[in-house]
Design an enzyme around this catalytic site. Structure first.
Site, PDB file in Angstrom:
ATOM      1  N   GLY A  48      43.222  42.159  46.025  1.00  0.00           N
ATOM      2  CA  GLY A  48      42.603  40.972  45.430  1.00  0.00           C
ATOM      3  C   GLY A  48      43.511  39.785  45.224  1.00  0.00           C
ATOM      4  N   ASP A  76      44.714  38.939  40.528  1.00  0.00           N
ATOM      5  CA  ASP A  76      43.564  38.047  40.638  1.00  0.00           C
ATOM      6  C   ASP A  76      42.739  38.106  39.364  1.00  0.00           C
ATOM      7  OD1 ASP A  76      43.111  40.676  41.324  1.00  0.00           O
ATOM      8  OD2 ASP A  76      41.418  40.251  42.622  1.00  0.00           O
ATOM      9  N   ASP A  82      40.865  42.842  33.806  1.00  0.00           N
ATOM     10  CA  ASP A  82      39.538  43.168  33.256  1.00  0.00           C
ATOM     11  C   ASP A  82      39.760  44.205  32.146  1.00  0.00           C
ATOM     12  OD1 ASP A  82      36.921  44.488  33.065  1.00  0.00           O
ATOM     13  OD2 ASP A  82      36.342  43.428  34.860  1.00  0.00           O
ATOM     14  N   LYS A  99      39.398  38.600  31.443  1.00  0.00           N
ATOM     15  CA  LYS A  99      38.180  38.844  30.659  1.00  0.00           C
ATOM     16  C   LYS A  99      38.572  39.401  29.293  1.00  0.00           C
ATOM     17  CE  LYS A  99      35.194  40.177  34.578  1.00  0.00           C
ATOM     18  NZ  LYS A  99      34.524  41.332  35.219  1.00  0.00           N
ATOM     19  N   ASP A 105      36.419  40.944  45.635  1.00  0.00           N
ATOM     20  CA  ASP A 105      35.356  41.442  46.519  1.00  0.00           C
ATOM     21  C   ASP A 105      34.264  42.189  45.769  1.00  0.00           C
ATOM     22  OD1 ASP A 105      36.973  43.769  45.853  1.00  0.00           O
ATOM     23  OD2 ASP A 105      35.850  44.813  47.426  1.00  0.00           O
ATOM     24  N   ARG A 134      35.822  38.212  49.606  1.00  0.00           N
ATOM     25  CA  ARG A 134      37.203  37.798  49.297  1.00  0.00           C
ATOM     26  C   ARG A 134      37.534  36.428  49.876  1.00  0.00           C
ATOM     27  NH1 ARG A 134      39.766  42.421  47.281  1.00  0.00           N
ATOM     28  NH2 ARG A 134      39.253  44.378  48.302  1.00  0.00           N
TER      29      ARG A 134
END
Ligand code: PRP
Ligand code: GUN
Length: 174
Positions: free
Chosen positions: A46, A100, A103, A131, A159, A165
């Site tokens: 990513g 990237d 989370d 996040k 993705d 991507r």
């Protein structure tokens, strides 16, 4: 609207906003690493796009390496992180991990373990997207491009089941 496999996505972050976020992160890193030669460690797949864009804005000397970890299947973290390409010799290096997205933090947690075992001189974490509502760990995220809500996104390296991507902007699950 954007359709990928079975899911619909809506525009969320424009390419201009992404570029501004990357410029802000680069500016902070340039200031903090004036007298150092950081090694940027991009986390594949990513982070390929963010790593390329970010390192082009670094004004001093730097090294660039990649490692490959995988935890997501579809839109959820499996919690089982596979290390598919290991890191090289990082002993004594000032490493900046480039993600990237942060989370749940499971991937970062795995990377931190690797960096500590490698006896790096220092490490910091840079991410394009973060996040806060999903983050379950306590590692400091040193450089954050964009804080976003807890919804699945695609584009700019991210993705959904292998697709998306290449998109120059970021889309959010509808
Ligand atoms: O904080 P977490 O919940 O661990 O999620 C973040 C990770 O998830 C994605 O990787 P993924 O496992 O999907 O692999 P990919 O980069 O090859 O798409 C992303 O690139 C991060 O590395
Ligand atoms: N594509 C994608 N990968 C992720 N990995 C962790 N969170 C996400 C997300 O929101 N989108």
């Amino acid at each position: 609207m954007l359709q990928i496999h079975d899911l619909s996505f809506v525009p969320f972050i424009t390419s201009t906003e992404i570029e501004e976020a990357i410029a802000k992160v680069a500016q902070q890193i340039n200031k903090d690493y004036t007298h150092k030669t950081p090694l940027f460690l991009g986390v594949l797949n990513g982070a390929y796009a963010f790593t390329a864009a970010l390192t082009k804005k670094i004004t001093g000397n730097c090294e660039v390496e990649f490692t490959k970890l995988k935890s997501y299947a579809g839109t959820t973290s499996t919690g089982n992180i596979q290390n598919l390409i290991g890191v090289g010799n990082l002993k004594g290096k000032d490493v900046i991990v480039v993600e990237d997205i942060v989370d749940t933090g499971n991937t970062i947690s795995e990377i931190v373990k690797i960096l500590e075992a490698e006896e790096v001189a220092s490490y910091r974490i840079a991410t394009l997207c973060y996040k806060p509502e999903a983050y379950k760990k306590s590692y400091k995220i040193d450089y954050i491009g964009l804080e976003i809500p807890n919804k699945f996104i695609v584009g700019y390296g991210l993705d959904y089941d292998g697709l998306g991507r290449n998109l120059p902007e970021i889309y959010q699950l509808k």
